[in-house]
Design a protein around this motif. Structure first.
Motif, PDB file in Angstrom:
ATOM      1  N   ASN A  30      99.812  29.259 108.365  1.00 55.71           N
ATOM      2  CA  ASN A  30      99.198  28.560 107.250  1.00 55.71           C
ATOM      3  C   ASN A  30      99.797  27.168 107.235  1.00 55.71           C
ATOM      4  N   ILE A  31      98.835  26.304 106.681  1.00 55.06           N
ATOM      5  CA  ILE A  31      99.057  24.996 107.042  1.00 55.06           C
ATOM      6  C   ILE A  31      98.869  24.114 105.349  1.00 55.06           C
ATOM      7  N   ASN A 114      93.208  29.111 111.861  1.00 53.68           N
ATOM      8  CA  ASN A 114      94.318  28.307 111.126  1.00 53.68           C
ATOM      9  C   ASN A 114      95.551  27.847 112.354  1.00 53.68           C
ATOM     10  N   MET A 189      92.812  24.053 109.064  1.00 55.02           N
ATOM     11  CA  MET A 189      93.600  24.580 107.761  1.00 55.02           C
ATOM     12  C   MET A 189      92.481  24.879 106.510  1.00 55.02           C
TER      13      MET A 189
END
Length: 220
Positions: A30-31, A114, A189
């Protein structure tokens, strides 16, 4: 005329309904953008954070076409300026993560992954090997590939969800393709990145006002 408008409106509502009704899988990475050039990466449970700073590099940011994201691609140059952005579509939902041998493996769906990737290849003319067009016409021209399994930015219909690639409109993809270099970072993202573009525009307006004030010119 009114009948045509009603039909178009119905089609639009159906499309957006399908888009928002889809479920999207979790992601192994996750970003979260902290600034225009700095990103926090966490695991599937949003834990174990580490920071990546892309200052001094040219790179792409893709905020996918999903609820809660921008549906835009951004081109950021090495001084942190967002010099281009354009509308995109991304992978259709419906997948989920399954734990296998201690790792999370995506199952089903076509969600765009992602992660922080890098450009692996550029191809001006290209046909998808896994999803070839029956007409024989290339369906991945201006390809900028960023995953080994073929996910890429390429020319495509921005109103149609993909099998994982990033569809970019004709008005944007040519410039982005020319600018892209093999090895360039590609940040894919969920969430919003557009706030940094707005900050940049606001700063530019302030700079213009200050410049005009020094010259005794009234800004509009």
């Amino acid at each position: 005329m009114m009948k045509t408008i009603r039909l178009l409106l119905t089609a639009f509502l159906l499309f957006t309904g399908v888009l928002t009704a889809q479920t999207y899988r979790k992601h192994r990475v996750n970003i979260k953008p902290l600034s225009a050039t700095k990103f926090e990466l966490t695991d599937v449970n949003f834990q174990n954070p580490h920071i990546v700073d892309l200052s001094g590099k040219d790179f792409f940011v893709v905020s996918v076409r999903e609820p809660g994201s921008d549906g835009q691609v951004y081109a950021v140059d090495r001084d942190g300026t967002i010099w281009w952005h354009g509308k995109i579509s991304s992978g259709a939902g419906g997948g989920h993560l399954k734990e296998k041998n201690g790792k999370f493996v995506p199952v089903g769906g076509h969600e765009t992954n992602n992660n922080l990737f890098h450009v692996l290849a550029k191809r001006r003319f290209h046909m998808s090997k896994t999803h070839p067009d029956p007409s024989g016409i290339n369906n991945m021209d201006f390809e900028v590939q960023f995953t080994p399994d073929g996910q890429a930015l390429h020319l495509g219909h921005t109103a149609a969800m993909s099998h994982g690639c990033i569809h970019v409109g004709r008005q944007d993809i040519s410039a982005l393709f020319k600018w892209a270099k093999v090895g360039m970072p590609v940040v894919v993202m969920r969430g919003h990145y557009s706030q940094f573009l707005h900050q940049e525009v606001d700063q530019f307006k302030n700079d213009v006002r200050e410049y005009d004030a020094k010259r005794g010119v009234k800004s509009n």
